[in-house]
Write an enzyme that holds these catalytic residues in place. Structure first.
Site, PDB file in Angstrom:
ATOM      1  N   CYS A  37       0.796  -1.225   0.000  1.00  0.00           N
ATOM      2  CA  CYS A  37       0.000   0.000   0.000  1.00  0.00           C
ATOM      3  C   CYS A  37       0.832   1.280   0.000  1.00  0.00           C
ATOM      4  O   CYS A  37       0.283   2.370  -0.159  1.00  0.00           O
ATOM      5  CB  CYS A  37      -0.946  -0.003   1.196  1.00  0.00           C
TER       6      CYS A  37
ATOM      7  N   HIS B  27      -2.558   7.986   5.956  1.00  0.00           N
ATOM      8  CA  HIS B  27      -2.827   6.649   5.448  1.00  0.00           C
ATOM      9  C   HIS B  27      -4.280   6.317   5.785  1.00  0.00           C
ATOM     10  O   HIS B  27      -5.034   5.899   4.918  1.00  0.00           O
ATOM     11  CB  HIS B  27      -1.858   5.661   6.088  1.00  0.00           C
TER      12      HIS B  27
ATOM     13  N   HIS C  76      -9.629   2.178  -0.013  1.00  0.00           N
ATOM     14  CA  HIS C  76      -8.173   2.025   0.026  1.00  0.00           C
ATOM     15  C   HIS C  76      -7.697   1.548  -1.339  1.00  0.00           C
ATOM     16  O   HIS C  76      -7.808   0.370  -1.677  1.00  0.00           O
ATOM     17  CB  HIS C  76      -7.801   1.014   1.108  1.00  0.00           C
TER      18      HIS C  76
END
Length: 696
Positions: free
Chosen positions: A206, A341, A381
């Site tokens: 990620c 994040h 995400h």
């Protein structure tokens, strides 16, 4: 005495060497922290987002782009869903952030066969399209970078497209491998565009796109590359990631990321692609490129042996923030907002918030807390594309002067003591306060592998606005096929209707920097003036002669385009070496009445035409043929490489001086002479010339 003299000489040399060493050290240190300009960007994200402006509208309006599972990928959407989290082989959510048209691709545009395109991972296809759009946004014709030291750094974490095929069809044998290799995701961009800098595919999960951008910044600062494309992509060819995280109870039951919220219950997966075009700031200014934002600093580190292989680590997050600030030569109070994040998990969010409180939350003015938000609340995400999505969001927020809110927050998570630092969660849109310094934002990404990245953006120095005009300006449009041309025309007409506030000159400027294909049209406003296909002839430049001069010529170009300015100044200096006491610079920017005197008319036209040619050359527009009339003949000979700038300037000035000394009455005549007849009368540095003069 002799020894004293030697000692003095030694000390002088030692001091000189020390100063030189200090100078070199300063240069190295300066290069290591030189700001990097974002000169182009393009993206596609959930919610129908197809460009940065679309992403901004999504977040500014407080919308999310979450939808049901796609129906065009062959997924068993009903069979794979089970609301029972214990059910093996199923997912208890059927919502995510998807690129529903990820299968759409025009292989012919990139010279790819239909068979090869079928075998290609959609991520490769989307990266190609987005790279092209990024270069066009930067005002760089893609073909002009052929052979350049342009690097490509892309984050890619999914490689599951080929897993859908149990048996490879004979027609696709030999194509599946390269069509799905991670290395070729970046290499294909370089191959298609002819780029000769590094092509690197990065997988740190990620944090991939932010790590890719960090590496691109380093390569630019060391001079390894002159330009860099950086970013990342995530497209899920199968629903396996949903199944996997369902077993870990890691997904939000309602399919929404509730970043830093008290009722956060997990993340939700999304897809996306985003790329940035990067250049050293000094080069971007010199080349006249639009600077969307400046990357002041970045850092990457690793959790190491922490409390779990995939668990986030607070101290490591603090360290990567501190390293990025050090690299940017900034303090915590110099940053206004962090695009976090912020995945919406009950473990990760509190750890991240505590790290931010312990760093950015300390030593700030009481009236300027750090603002905190997360794009994942809007689009889920997006994994390997998450970091670059955050960068684009923050660039657009700087541009609009607004801090967009984070969605789905019932209350700030109670698992964090928010009183330990000056950090506030953005639950409503807020104006970005004006201060005595540029706006700054930081972006964080933490990979499940433990690789953390942090990057700091800065608002660019405002450039002088060009005078607005409402006068209609022709808009050029082109495409590879008639159908694509009509689609481009329709898209432009829609854009013009939706954005009447845009300056026609800005629109025309952007369109003129795009690649010109064979099928072309010209619009005046929304009306099509002409359309057709270009012929087979080449491009010719005609340099005019005396009579085309005008007061103020070149002044706006000199103020606007560094390439034009440098070329004009160089030509003026070359002419001034032979002109005498009066500088040609005065003719351009001072006593403009001199422009009508032949001595200055011809030399000024030569300087102007040379600078205009260099400006077009910088845009990738180069002619197949050069033609010149009168003084323009010498300009043509110079830009063709026949005459050096000093020789051309000397010849131009000599010609202009002779003609200026002739009577101002009478007509023109041509005198034919052989090279042998003329050569004795010329300086050795110039081979041949033609002179116009009055007939007696």
């Amino acid at each position: 005495m002799a020894n004293e003299a030697k000692l003095r000489e030694y000390l002088k040399k030692a001091i000189a060497d020390t100063r030189q060493a200090q100078h070199e050290l300063q240069e190295v240190q300066g290069a290591a922290s030189e700001p990097i300009a974002v000169i182009g960007m393009a993206c596609r994200f959930p919610g129908g987002v197809t460009d940065p402006e679309g992403l901004w509208r999504l977040v500014a309006d407080g919308r999310d782009g979450m939808t049901d599972f796609p129906v065009n990928r062959g997924w068993d959407n009903e069979g794979i869903y089970d609301p029972n989290p214990e059910a093996v082989g199923t997912t208890y959510v059927r919502t995510g952030g998807f690129l529903h048209d990820a299968d759409a691709f025009d292989p012919e545009f990139f010279g790819i066969s239909p068979r090869e395109a079928t075998a290609m991972d959609p991520q490769h296809r989307l990266l190609l399209e987005t790279a092209w759009e990024t270069l066009e946004d930067a005002g760089i014709a893609p073909q002009s970078l052929h052979g350049s030291k342009t690097g490509v750094y892309t984050g890619v974490m999914y490689h599951d497209y080929s897993s859908r095929v149990s048996e490879v069809p004979a027609a696709l044998e030999g194509l599946i491998g390269p069509g799905n290799a991670g290395s070729i995701a970046s290499g294909r961009i370089s191959y298609t565009l002819g780029l000769e800098g590094p092509a690197v595919t990065i997988d740190t999960a990620c944090s991939s796109s932010l790590v890719a951008t960090h590496l691109a910044v380093q390569a630019l600062r060391t001079g390894e590359v002159s330009y860099a494309l950086s970013g990342g992509i995530a497209v899920m060819a199968t629903p396996e990631t949903f199944v996997e995280f369902s077993r870990q109870r890691g997904l939000a039951a309602d399919g929404r990321c509730k970043a830093f919220s008290g009722d956060a219950d997990g993340t939700i997966w999304g897809e996306g692609v985003g790329l940035l075009m990067l250049e050293r700031l000094s080069d971007a200014v010199r080349n006249g490129h639009t600077v969307h934002a400046v990357i002041r600093g970045s850092a990457v580190n690793q959790d190491g042996a922490s409390n779990g292989l995939t668990a986030p680590n607070g101290p490591s997050q603090e360290r990567v923030i501190q390293s990025a600030l050090k690299n940017a030569r900034l303090s915590v109070s110099d940053v206004d907002v962090v695009e976090a994040h912020g995945t919406g998990t009950t473990l990760g969010d509190p750890i991240e918030a505590q790290a931010l409180l312990a760093t950015y939350g300390q030593g700030r003015p009481a009236n300027r807390p750090l603002h905190l938000g997360s794009l994942k609340s809007n689009i889920g995400h997006t994994q390997a594309a998450a970091g670059v999505g955050g960068i684009i969001k923050m660039i657009m927020a700087m541009r609009h002067g607004t801090l967009p809110r984070t969605l789905h927050v019932s209350q700030p998570t109670p698992h964090v003591d928010w009183t330990t630092g000056a950090v506030t969660l953005l639950t409503e849109n807020q104006p970005w306060p004006d201060t005595d310094r540029p706006r700054r934002a930081a972006v964080s990404s933490f990979g499940i592998s433990g690789t953390n990245a942090h990057l700091i953006l800065e608002q660019p120095t405002p450039t002088p606005a060009t005078p607005a005009t409402t006068e209609p300006i022709p808009y050029p449009v082109s495409a590879k096929t008639p159908q694509a041309l009509q689609a481009q025309i329709t898209a432009l007409q829609h854009h013009l209707t939706e954005h009447p506030e845009l300056a026609p000159a800005d629109i025309a400027h952007t369109l003129n920097h795009r690649t010109q294909f064979d099928h072309r049209a010209l619009l005046l406003g929304t009306e099509v003036l002409a359309s057709g296909t270009i012929g087979t002839g080449g491009l010719a430049f005609l340099f005019t002669g005396q009579g085309s001069q005008r007061t103020g010529m070149g002044q706006e170009l000199h103020a606007t385009y560094p390439v034009f300015r440098e070329a004009l100044e160089a030509a003026i200096d070359a002419v001034d070496a032979h002109l005498g006491d009066q500088s040609l610079r005065t003719v351009f920017f001072g006593e403009t009445s001199l422009l009508d005197r032949t001595l200055y008319t011809q030399t000024a036209l030569f300087a102007l035409e040379t600078a205009l040619y260099r400006l077009y050359e910088s845009w990738g527009i180069t002619p197949d043929h050069l033609v010149g009339h009168s003084i323009g003949e010498i300009t043509a000979a110079h830009v063709a490489g026949i005459l050096t700038l000093p020789d051309a300037a000397k010849l131009v000035t000599a010609r202009a001086t002779l003609m200026d000394a002739l009577p101002h009455t009478g007509t023109m005549t041509a005198i034919e002479a052989t090279e042998e007849e003329i050569t004795p009368h010329l300086d050795d540095t110039v081979g041949i010339a033609a002179v116009n003069g009055p007939r007696s």
